[in-house]
Scaffold this motif. Structure first.
Motif, PDB file in Angstrom:
ATOM      1  N   GLN A 104      12.033  47.162  27.777  1.00 40.30           N
ATOM      2  CA  GLN A 104      13.432  46.723  27.744  1.00 40.30           C
ATOM      3  C   GLN A 104      14.245  47.334  28.882  1.00 40.30           C
ATOM      4  N   LEU A 105      14.062  48.628  29.119  1.00 43.91           N
ATOM      5  CA  LEU A 105      14.834  49.288  30.171  1.00 43.91           C
ATOM      6  C   LEU A 105      14.487  48.725  31.539  1.00 43.91           C
ATOM      7  N   GLN A 106      13.210  48.468  31.791  1.00 47.47           N
ATOM      8  CA  GLN A 106      12.790  47.932  33.094  1.00 47.47           C
ATOM      9  C   GLN A 106      13.377  46.538  33.330  1.00 47.47           C
ATOM     10  N   ILE A 107      13.344  45.702  32.297  1.00 45.88           N
ATOM     11  CA  ILE A 107      13.896  44.343  32.439  1.00 45.88           C
ATOM     12  C   ILE A 107      15.402  44.400  32.667  1.00 45.88           C
ATOM     13  N   PHE A 108      16.067  45.306  31.951  1.00 41.77           N
ATOM     14  CA  PHE A 108      17.509  45.477  32.133  1.00 41.77           C
ATOM     15  C   PHE A 108      17.824  45.909  33.567  1.00 41.77           C
ATOM     16  N   LEU A 109      17.096  46.911  34.057  1.00 40.47           N
ATOM     17  CA  LEU A 109      17.333  47.395  35.421  1.00 40.47           C
ATOM     18  C   LEU A 109      17.039  46.324  36.453  1.00 40.47           C
ATOM     19  N   ARG A 110      16.037  45.513  36.193  1.00 39.25           N
ATOM     20  CA  ARG A 110      15.711  44.420  37.113  1.00 39.25           C
ATOM     21  C   ARG A 110      16.913  43.504  37.295  1.00 39.25           C
ATOM     22  N   GLU A 154      32.892  41.671  19.136  1.00 42.38           N
ATOM     23  CA  GLU A 154      33.702  42.411  18.172  1.00 42.38           C
ATOM     24  C   GLU A 154      33.682  41.718  16.813  1.00 42.38           C
ATOM     25  N   CYS A 155      33.721  40.399  16.821  1.00 37.93           N
ATOM     26  CA  CYS A 155      33.730  39.631  15.583  1.00 37.93           C
ATOM     27  C   CYS A 155      32.475  39.907  14.758  1.00 37.93           C
ATOM     28  N   PHE A 156      31.318  39.934  15.407  1.00 30.52           N
ATOM     29  CA  PHE A 156      30.053  40.086  14.689  1.00 30.52           C
ATOM     30  C   PHE A 156      29.449  41.486  14.806  1.00 30.52           C
ATOM     31  N   SER A 157      30.182  42.434  15.399  1.00 26.65           N
ATOM     32  CA  SER A 157      29.709  43.816  15.546  1.00 26.65           C
ATOM     33  C   SER A 157      28.339  43.876  16.227  1.00 26.65           C
ATOM     34  N   ILE A 158      28.235  43.191  17.369  1.00 28.04           N
ATOM     35  CA  ILE A 158      26.997  43.168  18.154  1.00 28.04           C
ATOM     36  C   ILE A 158      27.258  43.900  19.463  1.00 28.04           C
ATOM     37  N   ASN A 159      26.310  44.736  19.885  1.00 31.74           N
ATOM     38  CA  ASN A 159      26.507  45.432  21.156  1.00 31.74           C
ATOM     39  C   ASN A 159      26.055  44.550  22.320  1.00 31.74           C
ATOM     40  N   ALA A 160      26.650  44.811  23.473  1.00 30.93           N
ATOM     41  CA  ALA A 160      26.423  43.961  24.649  1.00 30.93           C
ATOM     42  C   ALA A 160      24.983  44.014  25.135  1.00 30.93           C
ATOM     43  N   CYS A 187      28.238  41.626  30.888  1.00 26.82           N
ATOM     44  CA  CYS A 187      27.451  42.622  30.139  1.00 26.82           C
ATOM     45  C   CYS A 187      26.777  43.602  31.093  1.00 26.82           C
ATOM     46  N   LEU A 188      26.150  43.073  32.137  1.00 26.95           N
ATOM     47  CA  LEU A 188      25.384  43.916  33.052  1.00 26.95           C
ATOM     48  C   LEU A 188      26.276  44.827  33.895  1.00 26.95           C
ATOM     49  N   GLU A 189      27.480  44.358  34.225  1.00 22.66           N
ATOM     50  CA  GLU A 189      28.334  45.131  35.134  1.00 22.66           C
ATOM     51  C   GLU A 189      29.093  46.245  34.427  1.00 22.66           C
ATOM     52  N   ARG A 190      29.401  46.073  33.121  1.00 21.30           N
ATOM     53  CA  ARG A 190      30.210  47.118  32.478  1.00 21.30           C
ATOM     54  C   ARG A 190      29.955  47.304  30.979  1.00 21.30           C
ATOM     55  N   LEU A 191      29.798  46.222  30.217  1.00 18.01           N
ATOM     56  CA  LEU A 191      29.750  46.370  28.757  1.00 18.01           C
ATOM     57  C   LEU A 191      28.533  47.147  28.282  1.00 18.01           C
ATOM     58  N   THR A 192      27.402  46.981  28.962  1.00 18.01           N
ATOM     59  CA  THR A 192      26.207  47.709  28.546  1.00 18.01           C
ATOM     60  C   THR A 192      26.238  49.172  28.973  1.00 18.01           C
ATOM     61  N   TRP A 193      27.226  49.553  29.789  1.00 16.78           N
ATOM     62  CA  TRP A 193      27.307  50.924  30.298  1.00 16.78           C
ATOM     63  C   TRP A 193      28.314  51.780  29.541  1.00 16.78           C
ATOM     64  N   THR A 194      28.913  51.255  28.476  1.00 12.99           N
ATOM     65  CA  THR A 194      29.842  52.063  27.691  1.00 12.99           C
ATOM     66  C   THR A 194      29.087  53.198  27.008  1.00 12.99           C
ATOM     67  N   ARG A 195      29.792  54.272  26.712  1.00 13.30           N
ATOM     68  CA  ARG A 195      29.093  55.480  26.241  1.00 13.30           C
ATOM     69  C   ARG A 195      28.416  55.295  24.883  1.00 13.30           C
ATOM     70  N   ASN A 196      28.827  54.309  24.097  1.00 12.32           N
ATOM     71  CA  ASN A 196      28.172  54.081  22.806  1.00 12.32           C
ATOM     72  C   ASN A 196      27.079  53.030  22.876  1.00 12.32           C
ATOM     73  N   SER A 197      26.693  52.619  24.081  1.00 14.99           N
ATOM     74  CA  SER A 197      25.663  51.597  24.256  1.00 14.99           C
ATOM     75  C   SER A 197      24.274  52.187  24.008  1.00 14.99           C
ATOM     76  N   PRO A 198      23.371  51.403  23.402  1.00 19.44           N
ATOM     77  CA  PRO A 198      21.996  51.894  23.192  1.00 19.44           C
ATOM     78  C   PRO A 198      21.240  52.147  24.485  1.00 19.44           C
ATOM     79  N   ILE A 199      21.754  51.671  25.601  1.00 16.17           N
ATOM     80  CA  ILE A 199      21.047  51.878  26.866  1.00 16.17           C
ATOM     81  C   ILE A 199      20.929  53.363  27.194  1.00 16.17           C
ATOM     82  N   TRP A 200      21.881  54.168  26.740  1.00 19.98           N
ATOM     83  CA  TRP A 200      21.860  55.593  27.094  1.00 19.98           C
ATOM     84  C   TRP A 200      20.750  56.341  26.373  1.00 19.98           C
ATOM     85  N   ASP A 201      20.422  55.914  25.149  1.00 17.61           N
ATOM     86  CA  ASP A 201      19.272  56.525  24.464  1.00 17.61           C
ATOM     87  C   ASP A 201      17.981  56.204  25.208  1.00 17.61           C
ATOM     88  N   MET A 202      17.874  54.965  25.698  1.00 18.59           N
ATOM     89  CA  MET A 202      16.685  54.580  26.463  1.00 18.59           C
ATOM     90  C   MET A 202      16.595  55.380  27.755  1.00 18.59           C
TER      91      MET A 202
END
Length: 803
Positions: free
Chosen positions: A578-584, A497-503, A541-556
């Motif tokens: 990126q998506l394959q490594i994330f899913l791994r 939140e401090c640096f406006s970086i997504n999970a 990050c992997l369990e919840r933060l990357t799955w929020t509806r505004n996460s870039p993962i959904w575009d991928m």
């Protein structure tokens, strides 16, 4: 099979009412509750609110144990939810309804330890909002910090003071400050000081330093008053001529004992001259203390000590009433009766749990790891390790500077902008520069190590210096490590939140930092507990933060082929995106947690494999189930739907939740607050996990699960999906510039390559070790060149830094 039958077979049990006897039970305890409220002088509105909550809980739960303890929880919640305006201004309010928690505990005959256990259960049963649960966690942590600090205070006090043997006998007739009152003055000075500037004590190390500033000041006052009867002559920090007639106030004022108790002595001395001096000046200006305002002496003189003790008590009482927190003066009673509170300890500051992933990458246990975890020592050690390793690095290294001035200028510009963001949002303004400077030094250190390692296989890595997101995530990760080292209250994901970086972007830097900063390497600067922390936040990050509806993962995911790749697909020997490594990583985390839960539930070895197949299907085919939800919610539902479809009588869903609470990452909001829908106003509708299972998960997954698992069908023997396997323990590298490793090996593994030299402990001759030393010490250091292009084409496929 009809849909109705399928729903009936896979539906979860729902908790029912306790029955008609509840009214009779309420009547029998109403009088007791009212008597308690009269004893506490509770206002009728709060009393009514508390009893209403109590009745609602009793509809669904049986309250075991002493009923007064549950009264205490109900009244505390009702008090915390009420505010009282004060004359301090439009927005000035008093929290806690002016009923101190200590009074509640005393009237309900309840210890702090019992309260901490019961209030957690109460929040669960009363379905308190997550904001309130977080308030309770903050309250517990604040008290745990103070409790930890108090134990250090007692230890230090015993080292520097000596209680006169006849004090109790003559204390009532004495005009001098007694040992007990001296102790009270010093502890109350610390409590008032930390509440005077709450943001200066957001972390454990700073709180300890502030406590030491108070001890140091009172000790100087004792020396100045020549109270030799209170001084322990065996303390090595005494000035040489402390008991001579010519020892004066100037010598007492200039004497400092911080270096004897603070490993980070320079930081403590900086606080003494800055923040602490300002606090004391404000105390003199508001007459909280009297004495010599310039020298800060005369505080415990015969004419002032009674007045100062009384004034500090009044000041602290006003603070406690205004915020509804625990009265931390009661810690003084623990030294007389520690048995009742032996389990209290610093539970909110216990040793960090070990995440399930990447255990094999953790640095070795400290030599004295069998000793009891000590929070202050751990935090100090973390800060000291970081400072020793990196604080001398104040700019990019010469190796990194070879990238050229434009690239370095862009890097420094990004860091400067992040420093300004940190300055604006970090509440401990007096410590902002020090914290960020250490984080910046760590950034320069890690960047150098990352670059040296990666350039061997990727000469184009220099381009990474110019990538904004790489610089930002690395700098953010370094800042998070510094905050964790100091044991600050600002917990992850505050840094995002401090640096406006997504999970999603942030999680990719963690493995790189662990690899290049851990003690697994020769010059690693990250302690075992800091590496644990990094692994833990990666899991978050992997369990919840990357799955929020505004996460870039959904575009991928939207742009990917459907269904998503399975575990077999993402582990193939080919370049992965990126998506394959994330899913791994998600699949590995999911399998480890499924295995852990199934083990807790005593499910036999075949069942986890089938549950894994259900879980994998939900990720690959029903990915939308993860949006704004938690991986553990999907895992628990996968376990239960397997149980229902296969017609097992046990375990129940409640058993799964109970087993889940034993996992290192478990929090009760995971099963208490599950997203059901988003209403027309954009508000989240949350219900418990059983509701989610029955009305969201089952309709999506029942067809697959019944086709896959129903033994009456021909496809009962469908092949199970292969599940992940975590890497085995790798040899630990002992040197930075040479390939020297220590590992456990069997005889048939030895001498597998012509150039390999093996030394077997207690077996090989000493000359073999001498040979290894010559190899290690005799080789020269290779200087890497940025233009080096001799790279193995296969290695170019590796995507560690690009992803």
């Amino acid at each position: 099979m009809s849909n109705d039958v399928q729903e009936q077979e896979v539906g979860a049990e729902v908790v029912t009412s306790a029955g008609a006897t509840i009214d009779e039970y309420l009547e029998t305890m109403r009088l007791k509750f009212e008597n308690l409220c009269r004893d506490l002088n509770m206002d009728l509105e709060t009393e009514s609110k508390a009893f209403k909550i109590l009745k609602e809980v009793l509809k669904h739960y049986s309250l075991e144990g002493e009923i007064l303890h549950w009264f205490c929880c109900a009244l505390f919640v009702a008090c915390r939810q009420s505010t009282t305006p004060t004359v301090g201004g439009q927005n000035a309010v008093v929290m806690g309804n002016c009923v101190p928690l200590n009074n509640l505990l005393r009237s309900c005959q309840m210890s702090i330890y019992e309260f901490k256990k019961k209030i957690k259960l109460w929040c669960d049963m009363a379905n308190m909002p997550q904001t309130f649960v977080l308030q309770m966690e903050e309250l517990e942590r604040k008290f745990s910090i103070t409790f930890t600090i108090y134990k250090k205070y007692r230890d230090i006090s015993d080292q520097i003071y000596s209680c006169p043997p006849n004090e109790k006998k003559h204390s009532k007739y004495s005009t001098k400050c007694s040992y007990i009152k001296l102790d009270d003055i010093c502890w109350r000075l610390f409590l008032c000081a930390k509440n005077q500037k709450p943001t200066t004590t957001l972390d454990l190390v700073t709180s300890y330093n502030l406590m030491m500033c108070c001890i140091d000041l009172i000790y100087a006052n004792v020396l100045a008053e020549k109270r030799t009867d209170l001084i322990n002559p065996k303390f090595e920090g005494l000035p040489p001529n402390w008991n001579s007639p010519d020892f004066d106030e100037t010598q007492a004022r200039n004497h400092c004992i911080l270096a004897y108790f603070c490993e980070m002595a320079d930081e403590a001395k900086e606080m003494k001259a800055g923040v602490f001096r300002k606090i004391m000046d404000s105390f003199f200006q508001t007459n909280i203390v009297v004495g010599n305002e310039h020298t800060l002496l005369d505080l415990i003189s015969n004419k002032n000590y009674e007045r100062n003790l009384k004034s500090l008590n009044i000041s602290y009482e006003q603070y406690v009433l205004s915020v509804g927190e625990l009265d931390e003066r009661i810690l003084g009673a623990y030294q007389q009766d520690s048995s009742e509170h032996s389990n209290l300890n610093e539970q909110a500051l216990r040793q960090p749990v070990t995440p399930l992933t990447r255990k094999q990458d953790l640095p070795a246990q400290p030599v004295m790891s069998e000793q009891k975890f000590e929070p202050v020592a751990n935090a100090t050690n973390n800060v000291k390790e970081l400072s020793t390793a990196v604080s001398h690095i104040t700019e990019p290294t010469d190796f990194v500077k070879q990238a050229g001035e434009p690239a370095i200028a862009k890097m420094l510009k990004i860091i400067k902008e992040m420093e300004e963001q940190f300055l604006a949002k970090f509440p401990m303004r007096s410590e902002t520069h020090n914290r960020f400077q250490l984080a910046k030094s760590l950034y320069f250190y890690l960047f150098d190590h990352i670059l040296r390692a990666e350039i061997k296989t990727k000469p184009h890595i220099v381009q990474k210096i110019s990538l904004d997101i790489f610089n930002m995530t690395l700098m953010a990760c370094c800042t998070e490590l510094v905050l964790e080292a100091y044991n600050t209250e600002l917990k992850f994901p505050w840094i995002l939140e401090c640096f406006s970086i997504n999970a999603f972007q942030f999680h990719k830097i963690i493995e790189i930092v662990v690899r290049h900063g851990s003690h697994g390497t020769h010059e690693g600067c990250l302690t075992r507990s800091l590496v644990k922390h990094l692994n833990s936040i990666e899991e978050t990050c992997l369990e919840r933060l990357t799955w929020t509806r505004n996460s870039p993962i959904w575009d991928m995911i939207d742009n990917a082929s459907k269904p998503l790749p399975t575990w077999s697909d993402v582990t193939a020997d080919k370049a992965a995106g990126q998506l394959q490594i994330f899913l791994r990583k998600v699949f590995l985390l999911g399998w480890l947690r499924i295995s852990k839960l199934c083990s807790e539930l005593n499910l036999d070895e075949k069942k986890p494999d089938k549950i894994w197949t259900i879980f994998e299907h939900s990720i690959t085919h029903k990915t939308h189930l993860m949006k704004d939800r938690h991986l553990d919610q999907i895992i628990m539902c996968a376990i239960y739907i397997y149980i229902r479809v296969t017609k097992m009588e046990e375990p129940k869903f409640s058993d799964i939740m109970r087993a889940y609470r034993n996992q290192p990452q478990a929090v009760n909001s995971v099963y208490r607050e599950v997203l059901i829908s988003v209403n027309e106003h954009g508000e989240y509708v949350l219900k418990d996990i059983i509701h989610f299972y029955n009305y969201t998960y089952v309709p999506e997954m029942k067809k697959f699960c019944i086709n896959y698992l129903d033994k009456s069908e021909d496809n009962v023997n469908l092949l199970m999906s292969p599940h992940p396997t975590e890497r085995t323990m790798v040899p630990k590298k002992l040197t930075h510039n040479h390939s020297l490793y220590v590992t456990q090996m069997s005889k048939n593994e030895m001498q597998q390559s012509p150039g390999q030299v093996v030394y077997v402990i207690r077996s090989s001759p000493a000359k073999r070790l001498d040979l290894m030393n010559k190899i290690v010490l005799g080789s020269g250091k290779r200087v890497l060149d940025f233009a080096d292009t001799t790279v193995n084409p296969i290695d170019q496929k590796r995507q560690r830094l690009e992803q």
